[in-house]
Design a protein around this motif. Structure first.
Motif, PDB file in Angstrom:
ATOM      1  N   ASN A  99       0.845  -1.274   0.056  1.00 10.57           N
ATOM      2  CA  ASN A  99       0.016  -0.069   0.110  1.00 10.57           C
ATOM      3  C   ASN A  99       0.785   1.241  -0.052  1.00 10.57           C
ATOM      4  N   VAL A 100       2.052   1.176  -0.064  1.00 10.90           N
ATOM      5  CA  VAL A 100       2.987   2.292  -0.299  1.00 10.90           C
ATOM      6  C   VAL A 100       3.009   2.548  -1.611  1.00 10.90           C
ATOM      7  N   LYS A 101       2.578   3.758  -1.824  1.00  8.81           N
ATOM      8  CA  LYS A 101       2.307   4.570  -3.003  1.00  8.81           C
ATOM      9  C   LYS A 101       3.466   5.482  -3.500  1.00  8.81           C
ATOM     10  N   ILE A 102       4.195   6.055  -2.503  1.00 11.08           N
ATOM     11  CA  ILE A 102       5.414   6.969  -2.973  1.00 11.08           C
ATOM     12  C   ILE A 102       6.579   6.765  -2.097  1.00 11.08           C
ATOM     13  N   LEU A 103       7.601   6.721  -2.594  1.00 12.69           N
ATOM     14  CA  LEU A 103       8.963   6.471  -1.812  1.00 12.69           C
ATOM     15  C   LEU A 103       9.951   7.831  -1.842  1.00 12.69           C
ATOM     16  N   LEU A 104      10.191   8.104  -0.846  1.00 13.93           N
ATOM     17  CA  LEU A 104      11.048   9.654  -0.619  1.00 13.93           C
ATOM     18  C   LEU A 104      12.324   9.297  -0.235  1.00 13.93           C
ATOM     19  N   THR A 105      13.398  10.113  -0.118  1.00 10.60           N
ATOM     20  CA  THR A 105      14.575   9.971   0.753  1.00 10.60           C
ATOM     21  C   THR A 105      15.182  11.390   0.989  1.00 10.60           C
ATOM     22  N   SER A 106      15.950  11.373   2.071  1.00  8.30           N
ATOM     23  CA  SER A 106      16.645  12.634   2.276  1.00  8.30           C
ATOM     24  C   SER A 106      17.861  12.937   1.306  1.00  8.30           C
ATOM     25  N   HIS A 107      18.514  11.798   1.217  1.00  9.79           N
ATOM     26  CA  HIS A 107      19.778  11.696   0.256  1.00  9.79           C
ATOM     27  C   HIS A 107      20.392  10.371   0.139  1.00  9.79           C
ATOM     28  N   ALA A 108      21.052  10.321  -1.041  1.00  9.50           N
ATOM     29  CA  ALA A 108      21.421   9.239  -1.735  1.00  9.50           C
ATOM     30  C   ALA A 108      22.549   8.633  -1.005  1.00  9.50           C
ATOM     31  N   HIS A 109      22.704   8.335   0.220  1.00  8.64           N
ATOM     32  CA  HIS A 109      23.739   7.618   0.731  1.00  8.64           C
ATOM     33  C   HIS A 109      23.287   6.080   1.136  1.00  8.64           C
ATOM     34  N   ILE A 110      24.334   5.141   1.131  1.00 10.72           N
ATOM     35  CA  ILE A 110      24.145   3.841   1.168  1.00 10.72           C
ATOM     36  C   ILE A 110      23.162   3.512   2.268  1.00 10.72           C
ATOM     37  N   ASP A 111      23.176   4.210   3.384  1.00 17.97           N
ATOM     38  CA  ASP A 111      22.583   3.873   4.726  1.00 17.97           C
ATOM     39  C   ASP A 111      20.943   4.400   4.757  1.00 17.97           C
ATOM     40  N   HIS A 112      20.577   5.221   3.631  1.00 16.24           N
ATOM     41  CA  HIS A 112      19.167   5.690   3.371  1.00 16.24           C
ATOM     42  C   HIS A 112      18.456   5.227   2.262  1.00 16.24           C
ATOM     43  N   VAL A 113      19.296   4.823   1.159  1.00 13.63           N
ATOM     44  CA  VAL A 113      18.645   4.364  -0.075  1.00 13.63           C
ATOM     45  C   VAL A 113      19.140   2.981  -0.475  1.00 13.63           C
ATOM     46  N   GLY A 114      19.914   2.101   0.262  1.00 14.99           N
ATOM     47  CA  GLY A 114      20.319   1.072   0.127  1.00 14.99           C
ATOM     48  C   GLY A 114      18.943  -0.102  -0.236  1.00 14.99           C
ATOM     49  N   GLY A 115      18.041   0.286   0.565  1.00 15.75           N
ATOM     50  CA  GLY A 115      16.690  -0.752   0.347  1.00 15.75           C
ATOM     51  C   GLY A 115      15.844  -0.216  -0.528  1.00 15.75           C
ATOM     52  N   LEU A 116      15.926   1.071  -1.195  1.00 15.89           N
ATOM     53  CA  LEU A 116      15.022   1.598  -1.963  1.00 15.89           C
ATOM     54  C   LEU A 116      14.596   0.621  -3.329  1.00 15.89           C
ATOM     55  N   ALA A 117      15.486  -0.144  -3.801  1.00 13.40           N
ATOM     56  CA  ALA A 117      15.140  -0.789  -4.972  1.00 13.40           C
ATOM     57  C   ALA A 117      14.515  -1.898  -4.658  1.00 13.40           C
ATOM     58  N   ASP A 149      33.508   5.417  -5.432  1.00  9.79           N
ATOM     59  CA  ASP A 149      32.698   4.461  -5.564  1.00  9.79           C
ATOM     60  C   ASP A 149      32.799   3.253  -4.541  1.00  9.79           C
ATOM     61  N   ASN A 150      33.107   3.607  -3.442  1.00  8.95           N
ATOM     62  CA  ASN A 150      33.312   3.041  -1.930  1.00  8.95           C
ATOM     63  C   ASN A 150      32.047   2.555  -1.517  1.00  8.95           C
ATOM     64  N   LEU A 151      30.952   3.190  -1.397  1.00  7.67           N
ATOM     65  CA  LEU A 151      29.508   2.887  -0.649  1.00  7.67           C
ATOM     66  C   LEU A 151      28.459   2.807  -1.573  1.00  7.67           C
ATOM     67  N   LEU A 152      28.753   1.665  -2.375  1.00  9.15           N
ATOM     68  CA  LEU A 152      27.718   1.327  -3.653  1.00  9.15           C
ATOM     69  C   LEU A 152      26.416   0.556  -2.935  1.00  9.15           C
ATOM     70  N   PHE A 153      25.317   0.875  -3.586  1.00  5.91           N
ATOM     71  CA  PHE A 153      23.983   0.188  -3.045  1.00  5.91           C
ATOM     72  C   PHE A 153      23.200  -0.174  -4.643  1.00  5.91           C
ATOM     73  N   PRO A 154      22.217  -1.016  -4.424  1.00  8.60           N
ATOM     74  CA  PRO A 154      21.620  -1.417  -5.700  1.00  8.60           C
ATOM     75  C   PRO A 154      20.869  -0.007  -6.338  1.00  8.60           C
ATOM     76  N   ALA A 155      21.179   0.019  -7.801  1.00  8.13           N
ATOM     77  CA  ALA A 155      20.570   1.180  -8.555  1.00  8.13           C
ATOM     78  C   ALA A 155      19.236   1.250  -8.636  1.00  8.13           C
ATOM     79  N   VAL A 156      18.569   2.151  -8.562  1.00 10.70           N
ATOM     80  CA  VAL A 156      17.227   2.396  -8.860  1.00 10.70           C
ATOM     81  C   VAL A 156      16.946   3.663  -9.375  1.00 10.70           C
ATOM     82  N   ASP A 157      15.684   3.506 -10.346  1.00 15.42           N
ATOM     83  CA  ASP A 157      15.417   4.666 -10.942  1.00 15.42           C
ATOM     84  C   ASP A 157      14.365   5.495 -10.408  1.00 15.42           C
ATOM     85  N   VAL A 158      14.580   7.000 -10.362  1.00 13.46           N
ATOM     86  CA  VAL A 158      13.565   7.819  -9.893  1.00 13.46           C
ATOM     87  C   VAL A 158      12.502   7.896 -10.976  1.00 13.46           C
ATOM     88  N   ASP A 159      11.136   8.122 -10.640  1.00 14.95           N
ATOM     89  CA  ASP A 159      10.129   8.296 -11.377  1.00 14.95           C
ATOM     90  C   ASP A 159       9.771   9.857 -11.630  1.00 14.95           C
TER      91      ASP A 159
END
Ligand SMILES: [Zn+2]
Length: 300
Positions: A99-117, A149-159
């Protein structure tokens, strides 16, 4: 240095030092690369913060569920390893990640966006971010101005790409994006209002303002870094705030406030804490700017 010693350092120095440690110990990775990171990502019980805003993150790695009649908004995706914790926490509160319709973040660091994909895959939600963060999300963290390139996370496209002052709306909830760069080039503070016990409260999801190990002056990868942080602090000072939250729990005294839940007034209503956090951030960056400029003058 062993991960055990890293962990001991973390305990001694606290979260503010973690990013600096990562610069030394990080290896290319897509999950939690150090013990220090794992210590911030222990499972935590979800709870209601205020009105329709719930905490669904880990011990320090924050994630927020904002519930509306038309579905939910999820702010912050944690590490790759946080995503299943977030899914469980959402479920434990009686909601569903579908039921989550929108995903947001504060900034693209591994500890806040790693799970977004993964969260996007599970929910099919629309991912919204500012242009610089959208670029980093697409690259999975590659080419970060500070971490390379030291703190990589699964890439994800922004809509949907948003700019300063743009809004995101769902089921009567309106979140406004405020560009507050410095910690990253597209760091975003999100604001919204809630009605709690008949009273309207202003909520600020404050972006990180820390610069651990960053060159704050003469940084070829980000020449305006110091100035941007100072301007971001000024922007944040203009925002009305009753409840302030952040990407990391330590930044808004999560543990102390959670321990007081159930008492009146709601411990998360803390406008003085917000102003103190901004004062601390400004002091920190001004001290670093003076020190860096002194060092640069000595070299001449
Ligand atoms: Zn960060």
């Amino acid at each position: 240095m062993t991960t055990h010693r890293v962990s001991r350092f973390f305990t001694k120095l606290g979260c503010a030092a973690v990013c600096a440690l990562l610069m030394t110990f990080a290896a290319p990775a897509r999950g939690q690369p150090t013990e220090a990171f794992r210590a911030m990502n222990r499972p935590a019980k979800p709870f209601k913060i205020v009105s329709n805003i719930y905490y669904v993150g880990a011990s320090d790695i924050a994630s927020y569920l904002i519930v509306t009649p038309k579905g939910a908004i999820l702010l912050e995706g944690g590490f790759v390893e946080t995503a299943p914790q977030i899914v469980n926490n959402v479920r434990e509160l009686g909601f569903a990640v579908e039921n989550v319709k929108i995903l947001l973040t504060s900034h693209a660091h591994i500890d806040h966006v790693g799970g977004l994909a993964e969260l996007k895959r599970l929910s099919g939600a629309t991912l919204v971010a500012t242009a610089p963060e959208a670029e980093m999300l697409k690259r999975g963290g590659k080419g970060d101005f500070q971490y390379g390139d030291n703190l990589l996370f699964p890439a994800v496209d922004v809509d949907r790409v948003v700019g300063d002052g743009d809004t995101v709306e769902l089921g009567g909830v309106v979140l406004t994006a405020h560009l507050t760069p410095g910690h990253t080039k597209g760091s975003t503070t999100w604001t919204m209002s809630v009605v709690d016990g008949g009273v309207t409260r202003q909520v600020v999801f404050m972006a990180s303002l820390s610069t651990p190990g960053y060159d704050v002056v003469n940084n070829p990868a980000y020449p305006n870094l110091g100035k941007d942080i100072l301007r971001s602090v000024e922007t944040l000072r203009t925002l009305p705030c009753d409840v302030y939250l952040a990407p990391h729990g330590y930044a808004f005294a999560l543990d102390a406030k959670r321990a007081k839940l159930g008492t009146e007034p709601n411990p998360f209503i803390d406008p003085n804490g917000y102003r103190a956090a901004l004062d601390d951030a400004e002091k920190d960056i001004r001290r670093k700017l003076v020190a860096a400029e002194k060092k640069a003058a000595e070299k001449k």
